[in-house]
Design a protein around this motif. Structure first.
Motif, mmCIF file in Angstrom:
data_model
loop_
_atom_site.group_PDB
_atom_site.id
_atom_site.type_symbol
_atom_site.label_atom_id
_atom_site.label_comp_id
_atom_site.label_asym_id
_atom_site.label_seq_id
_atom_site.Cartn_x
_atom_site.Cartn_y
_atom_site.Cartn_z
ATOM 1 N N SER A 92 -3.282 -10.431 4.738
ATOM 2 C CA SER A 92 -3.056 -9.135 4.095
ATOM 3 C C SER A 92 -3.745 -7.987 4.807
ATOM 4 O O SER A 92 -3.679 -6.852 4.349
ATOM 5 C CB SER A 92 -3.571 -9.195 2.642
ATOM 6 O OG SER A 92 -2.902 -10.196 1.917
ATOM 7 N N VAL A 95 -2.060 -4.389 5.821
ATOM 8 C CA VAL A 95 -1.544 -3.428 4.850
ATOM 9 C C VAL A 95 -2.023 -2.032 5.215
ATOM 10 O O VAL A 95 -3.198 -1.822 5.490
ATOM 11 C CB VAL A 95 -2.021 -3.787 3.425
ATOM 12 C CG1 VAL A 95 -1.623 -2.705 2.438
ATOM 13 C CG2 VAL A 95 -1.428 -5.127 3.010
ATOM 14 N N ASN A 96 -1.103 -1.058 5.234
ATOM 15 C CA ASN A 96 -1.519 0.287 5.614
ATOM 16 C C ASN A 96 -1.747 1.157 4.386
ATOM 17 O O ASN A 96 -1.488 0.758 3.247
ATOM 18 C CB ASN A 96 -0.508 0.919 6.569
ATOM 19 C CG ASN A 96 0.875 1.086 5.943
ATOM 20 O OD1 ASN A 96 1.010 1.421 4.770
ATOM 21 N ND2 ASN A 96 1.914 0.840 6.729
ATOM 22 N N LYS A 101 -0.263 3.903 3.278
ATOM 23 C CA LYS A 101 0.910 4.294 2.486
ATOM 24 C C LYS A 101 1.347 3.176 1.559
ATOM 25 O O LYS A 101 1.727 3.431 0.410
ATOM 26 C CB LYS A 101 2.053 4.690 3.429
ATOM 27 C CG LYS A 101 1.818 5.999 4.174
ATOM 28 C CD LYS A 101 3.020 6.361 5.035
ATOM 29 C CE LYS A 101 2.779 7.679 5.763
ATOM 30 N NZ LYS A 101 3.942 8.050 6.625
ATOM 31 N N GLU A 102 1.292 1.948 2.045
ATOM 32 C CA GLU A 102 1.656 0.814 1.191
ATOM 33 C C GLU A 102 0.690 0.672 0.024
ATOM 34 O O GLU A 102 1.077 0.314 -1.087
ATOM 35 C CB GLU A 102 1.675 -0.473 2.022
ATOM 36 C CG GLU A 102 2.838 -0.555 2.997
ATOM 37 C CD GLU A 102 2.757 -1.788 3.878
ATOM 38 O OE1 GLU A 102 1.620 -2.181 4.234
ATOM 39 O OE2 GLU A 102 3.800 -2.341 4.222
ATOM 40 N N LYS A 112 1.579 2.978 -2.724
ATOM 41 C CA LYS A 112 2.809 2.616 -3.422
ATOM 42 C C LYS A 112 2.620 1.444 -4.381
ATOM 43 O O LYS A 112 3.530 1.106 -5.133
ATOM 44 C CB LYS A 112 3.900 2.256 -2.402
ATOM 45 C CG LYS A 112 4.379 3.426 -1.553
ATOM 46 C CD LYS A 112 5.416 2.963 -0.536
ATOM 47 C CE LYS A 112 5.870 4.121 0.343
ATOM 48 N NZ LYS A 112 6.859 3.679 1.380
ATOM 49 N N THR A 113 1.447 0.841 -4.350
ATOM 50 C CA THR A 113 1.199 -0.332 -5.191
ATOM 51 C C THR A 113 0.950 0.080 -6.643
ATOM 52 O O THR A 113 0.043 0.859 -6.917
ATOM 53 C CB THR A 113 -0.033 -1.103 -4.668
ATOM 54 O OG1 THR A 113 0.141 -1.370 -3.284
ATOM 55 C CG2 THR A 113 -0.209 -2.398 -5.428
ATOM 56 N N GLY A 122 3.391 -8.057 -5.886
ATOM 57 C CA GLY A 122 3.166 -7.138 -4.781
ATOM 58 C C GLY A 122 2.528 -7.840 -3.601
ATOM 59 O O GLY A 122 1.697 -8.715 -3.736
ATOM 60 N N SER A 123 2.919 -7.450 -2.401
ATOM 61 C CA SER A 123 2.434 -8.104 -1.187
ATOM 62 C C SER A 123 0.935 -7.964 -0.982
ATOM 63 O O SER A 123 0.311 -8.796 -0.346
ATOM 64 C CB SER A 123 3.157 -7.528 0.043
ATOM 65 O OG SER A 123 2.920 -6.136 0.152
ATOM 66 N N LEU A 124 0.338 -6.903 -1.578
ATOM 67 C CA LEU A 124 -1.093 -6.713 -1.398
ATOM 68 C C LEU A 124 -1.907 -7.799 -2.074
ATOM 69 O O LEU A 124 -3.027 -8.079 -1.692
ATOM 70 C CB LEU A 124 -1.511 -5.356 -1.959
ATOM 71 C CG LEU A 124 -1.109 -4.119 -1.163
ATOM 72 C CD1 LEU A 124 -1.527 -2.876 -1.931
ATOM 73 C CD2 LEU A 124 -1.696 -4.122 0.210
#
Length: 407
Positions: free
Chosen positions: A205, A208-209, A211-212, A215-216, A402-404
């Motif tokens: 993980s 992760v930037n 901006k992402e 958006k979480t 969520g990918s985070l």
């Protein structure tokens, strides 16, 4: 030196130094709530002006949260930590030179800018050097500095304001900050790669930037929860000395002794919360947090309708226990659910909500008190409303999507 090679002694030394810095930051914030009584007298200010002074710090602090966290992730937490301590020490000392309302507002705002990078950078250091299962307790130790400081600040403030005065007092606090900056420079030694996680499973993980992250949905729930719980916290902390003096007839020394009881409860609550949070099964923390916010709302109503000072302090003491749990739980969610490579940015984003509350709430209460001819009833109802919103935010918080969060 790598993260895994850090000894327990090295971790404890760094944690102790961070605790020292957090204590000094809390000292300035808490002692200002007592100093402002003398400051408003010297500068001939009304309640609205008092609220603006108390809020000015939090505006600068809030503005710097996201940049401070991003800078800590990009350039290293230690560098941002040092910059923060040096800057806030300078402007704490300069508080002594304020000669008008405008000067005081500008200095306190710049002080907030200076300190703004401290919490995200220190939180990143905790996430870097501690494994997940120990981060809640490490954070609780950090946060307990607020309770410990609030325990002795009332009496210390009464003594210092009555002897050396508020101007000399702020010079002394600034000098202590300079000493702490030197200790950070000399003794805080971090792993070569601050982005290395204690859990290898987090590595997937780390890309992760920013901006992402924004958006979480989890982050937005945290921002709202941070805002609401800190609105209650700073609303009480910043105005209770003035409330007890003007509406309950206590002098500063009596207020100081009375406030030691909630302060002790805060310390117990934060230490206990850190231990409990590390043991809770996934998802149970937000349930207990929601229940805590509900209890806080009920107790706030009982506080402002209390018939005696003793009852008021009793309800306030129980409120601080539940506040301590929620305030400890929120950063623990960030430290446990997100990879440490973005902890600085994530903590900065989430804590922006809390510091905006610190800016808005004291000022709003000041205007309400003036509008209602000295009554604090409307202010307490506002704080109750924030407790209700915090319940909703925590109940809708989803840390499983969520990918985070798939670490």
């Amino acid at each position: 030196m790598t993260t895994n090679e850090m000894t327990k002694k090295s971790r404890n030394l760094i944690l102790a130094l961070l605790f020292l810095g957090w204590s000094l930051g809390n000292l300035d914030r808490y002692i200002m709530n007592y100093a402002v009584v003398s400051i408003t007298g010297d500068l001939n200010l009304d309640a609205s002006s008092t609220g603006i002074i108390l809020s000015a710090f939090f505006l600068g602090y809030a503005i710097m949260q996201i940049p401070g966290g991003w800078l800590a992730d990009k350039f290293g937490a230690k560098k941002i930590l040092l910059f923060s301590v040096i800057m806030w020490s300078i402007f704490t000392g300069l508080t002594a030179l304020a000669w008008s309302l405008v000067a005081m507002i500008i200095i306190r705002f710049l002080f907030g800018i200076g300190e703004g990078g401290f919490q995200p950078s220190s939180s990143k250091i905790i996430a870097t050097i501690y494994p997940k299962e120990e981060r809640g307790r490490a954070m609780s130790i950090m946060l307990s500095s607020g309770g410990i400081v609030s325990l002795f600040v009332p009496l210390l403030a009464a003594y210092l304001l009555g002897t050396i005065g508020w101007r000399t007092m702020f010079v002394a606090i600034g000098a202590i900050g300079a000493v702490i900056a030197f200790l950070y420079w000399k003794y805080i030694k971090l792993p070569q790669d601050e982005a290395v996680d204690n859990n290898k499973n987090e590595n997937a993980s780390t890309k992760v930037n920013f901006k992402e992250l924004l958006k979480t949905p989890l982050m937005w729930n945290l921002i709202i929860a941070y805002f609401c719980i800190y609105a209650v916290n700073w609303g009480l902390v910043s105005w209770i000395p003035t409330y007890l003096q003007k509406n309950r007839g206590l002098d500063l020394m009596s207020i100081g002794w009375a406030q030691t009881i909630p302060a002790i409860a805060t310390i117990i609550g934060i230490y206990g919360s850190g231990y409990i949070i590390d043991k809770l099964p996934r998802g149970m923390d937000k349930i207990l947090g929601s229940i805590s916010c509900g209890v806080i709302g009920i107790l706030l109503y009982l506080m402002f309708t209390a018939k005696s000072v003793t009852m008021f302090i009793g309800y306030q003491t129980v409120v601080t226990l539940f506040l301590a749990f929620v305030i400890t739980m929120l950063p623990a969610i960030v430290l446990k659910k997100l990879p440490s490579s973005i902890t600085g940015s994530a903590m900065g984003i989430a804590n922006t909500g809390g510091q905006l509350a610190g800016f808005v709430t004291p000022m709003a209460i000041g205007f309400m008190v003036d509008a209602f001819n000295g009554s604090f009833d409307a202010a307490f109802w506002m704080l109750i409303g924030f407790a209700v919103i915090c319940i909703i935010s925590l109940l809708t918080l989803n840390d499983q999507k969520g990918s985070l969060l798939n670490s």
